[in-house]
Design a protein around this motif. Structure first.
Motif, PDB file in Angstrom:
ATOM      1  N   LYS A 118      75.950   9.758   2.964  1.00 51.13           N
ATOM      2  CA  LYS A 118      76.992   8.776   3.353  1.00 51.13           C
ATOM      3  C   LYS A 118      76.820   8.129   4.715  1.00 51.13           C
ATOM      4  O   LYS A 118      77.161   6.946   4.951  1.00 51.13           O
ATOM      5  N   ASP A 119      75.811   8.721   5.558  1.00 49.45           N
ATOM      6  CA  ASP A 119      75.558   8.034   6.789  1.00 49.45           C
ATOM      7  C   ASP A 119      74.038   7.755   6.786  1.00 49.45           C
ATOM      8  O   ASP A 119      73.462   7.348   7.896  1.00 49.45           O
ATOM      9  N   ALA A 120      73.248   7.648   5.672  1.00 45.86           N
ATOM     10  CA  ALA A 120      72.148   7.576   5.577  1.00 45.86           C
ATOM     11  C   ALA A 120      71.908   5.966   5.301  1.00 45.86           C
ATOM     12  O   ALA A 120      72.393   5.173   4.314  1.00 45.86           O
ATOM     13  N   LYS A 121      71.322   5.324   6.207  1.00 50.77           N
ATOM     14  CA  LYS A 121      71.264   3.620   6.181  1.00 50.77           C
ATOM     15  C   LYS A 121      69.827   3.522   5.253  1.00 50.77           C
ATOM     16  O   LYS A 121      68.889   3.909   5.527  1.00 50.77           O
ATOM     17  N   ALA A 122      70.003   2.350   4.423  1.00 48.45           N
ATOM     18  CA  ALA A 122      68.595   1.836   3.776  1.00 48.45           C
ATOM     19  C   ALA A 122      68.237   0.413   4.012  1.00 48.45           C
ATOM     20  O   ALA A 122      69.070  -0.515   4.161  1.00 48.45           O
ATOM     21  N   VAL A 123      67.189   0.417   4.732  1.00 45.69           N
ATOM     22  CA  VAL A 123      66.757  -0.848   5.142  1.00 45.69           C
ATOM     23  C   VAL A 123      65.411  -1.330   4.323  1.00 45.69           C
ATOM     24  O   VAL A 123      64.451  -0.642   4.307  1.00 45.69           O
ATOM     25  N   ASP A 124      65.707  -2.465   3.621  1.00 51.82           N
ATOM     26  CA  ASP A 124      64.359  -2.974   2.927  1.00 51.82           C
ATOM     27  C   ASP A 124      63.234  -3.186   3.705  1.00 51.82           C
ATOM     28  O   ASP A 124      63.462  -4.154   4.578  1.00 51.82           O
ATOM     29  N   LYS A 125      62.175  -2.915   3.534  1.00 51.94           N
ATOM     30  CA  LYS A 125      60.973  -3.119   4.412  1.00 51.94           C
ATOM     31  C   LYS A 125      59.792  -4.250   3.458  1.00 51.94           C
ATOM     32  O   LYS A 125      59.330  -4.981   4.271  1.00 51.94           O
ATOM     33  N   SER A 126      59.710  -4.140   2.579  1.00 54.30           N
ATOM     34  CA  SER A 126      58.797  -4.986   1.601  1.00 54.30           C
ATOM     35  C   SER A 126      58.889  -4.992   0.250  1.00 54.30           C
ATOM     36  O   SER A 126      59.555  -3.968  -0.226  1.00 54.30           O
ATOM     37  N   SER A 127      58.240  -5.886  -0.529  1.00 47.10           N
ATOM     38  CA  SER A 127      58.796  -5.945  -2.132  1.00 47.10           C
ATOM     39  C   SER A 127      57.506  -6.845  -2.754  1.00 47.10           C
ATOM     40  O   SER A 127      57.118  -7.652  -2.068  1.00 47.10           O
ATOM     41  N   ASN A 128      57.381  -6.122  -3.916  1.00 46.99           N
ATOM     42  CA  ASN A 128      56.404  -7.070  -4.705  1.00 46.99           C
ATOM     43  C   ASN A 128      56.709  -7.150  -6.131  1.00 46.99           C
ATOM     44  O   ASN A 128      57.311  -6.217  -6.692  1.00 46.99           O
ATOM     45  N   LEU A 129      56.920  -8.339  -6.868  1.00 47.51           N
ATOM     46  CA  LEU A 129      57.530  -8.513  -8.029  1.00 47.51           C
ATOM     47  C   LEU A 129      56.571  -8.979  -8.870  1.00 47.51           C
ATOM     48  O   LEU A 129      55.609  -9.695  -8.585  1.00 47.51           O
ATOM     49  N   ARG A 130      56.530  -8.388 -10.103  1.00 43.57           N
ATOM     50  CA  ARG A 130      55.441  -8.804 -11.029  1.00 43.57           C
ATOM     51  C   ARG A 130      56.354  -9.121 -12.486  1.00 43.57           C
ATOM     52  O   ARG A 130      57.065  -8.199 -12.933  1.00 43.57           O
ATOM     53  N   PHE A 131      55.965 -10.156 -13.081  1.00 44.08           N
ATOM     54  CA  PHE A 131      56.485 -10.475 -14.200  1.00 44.08           C
ATOM     55  C   PHE A 131      55.681  -9.943 -15.411  1.00 44.08           C
ATOM     56  O   PHE A 131      54.387 -10.310 -15.392  1.00 44.08           O
TER      57      PHE A 131
END
Length: 171
Positions: free
Chosen positions: A85-98
């Motif tokens: 409930k108190d854990a924050k999630a912050v996106d850092k990086s992403s790689n997308l592959r089709f």
């Protein structure tokens, strides 16, 4: 010469259309992932049916394997209202592959704040999180919408990174 020019124009136009479609698909996938993030922040996964397939699967960081939307939604909701409930999630990086025009895989690194399982209370030895997490998310296009069909997340163990054999591989 005129035929060659027409062929070149058609080929160029087709490539441009594919690039525009791919950009639109990438944007739609990012929006689908953002919906998951919004559910996390709002601590309410009741809208999961709008961005995940009914037959979805999820394997969490400790190997719990949930099969179908009912289980995936229930488990996420149970954890987000308890120890996450108190854990924050912050996106850092992403790689997308089709993989195909209708299937894509996202590799997403997110920093997850500290949390205390199983009850959300710091008992002195139960701190988790406060580290990066990497997820493999499978997206499928169904009825014109990009949906999550499967997810699997793992902790990134910083101490192990220096031992990654790929770092020492001849390239």
């Amino acid at each position: 010469m005129k035929k060659l020019l027409i062929i070149l124009l058609v080929l160029t136009g087709t490539t441009a259309i594919k690039a525009q479609t791919r950009t639109a698909d990438e944007s739609a996938i990012e929006k689908t992932w953002a919906r998951f993030g919004n559910s996390w922040r709002n601590q309410n996964f009741s809208d999961m049916k709008d961005y995940m397939t009914p037959d979805c699967h999820w394997i969490n960081v400790v190997g719990m394997h949930w099969r179908n939307l009912k289980e995936v939604q229930f488990a996420h909701q149970a954890f987000i209202t308890a120890f996450l409930k108190d854990a924050k999630a912050v996106d850092k990086s992403s790689n997308l592959r089709f993989l195909t025009n209708d299937v894509a895989i996202m590799y997403r690194v997110t920093h997850i704040g500290a949390f205390y399982p199983p009850d959300g209370i710091d008992h002195g030895t139960n701190k988790q999180g406060d580290k990066d997490n990497i997820a493999t998310i499978v997206f499928v296009r169904q009825n014109g919408k990009w949906l999550i069909a499967s997810g699997h997340n793992s902790d990134v163990v910083a101490q192990a990174a220096a031992s990654d054999p790929v770092l020492h591989m001849n390239k």
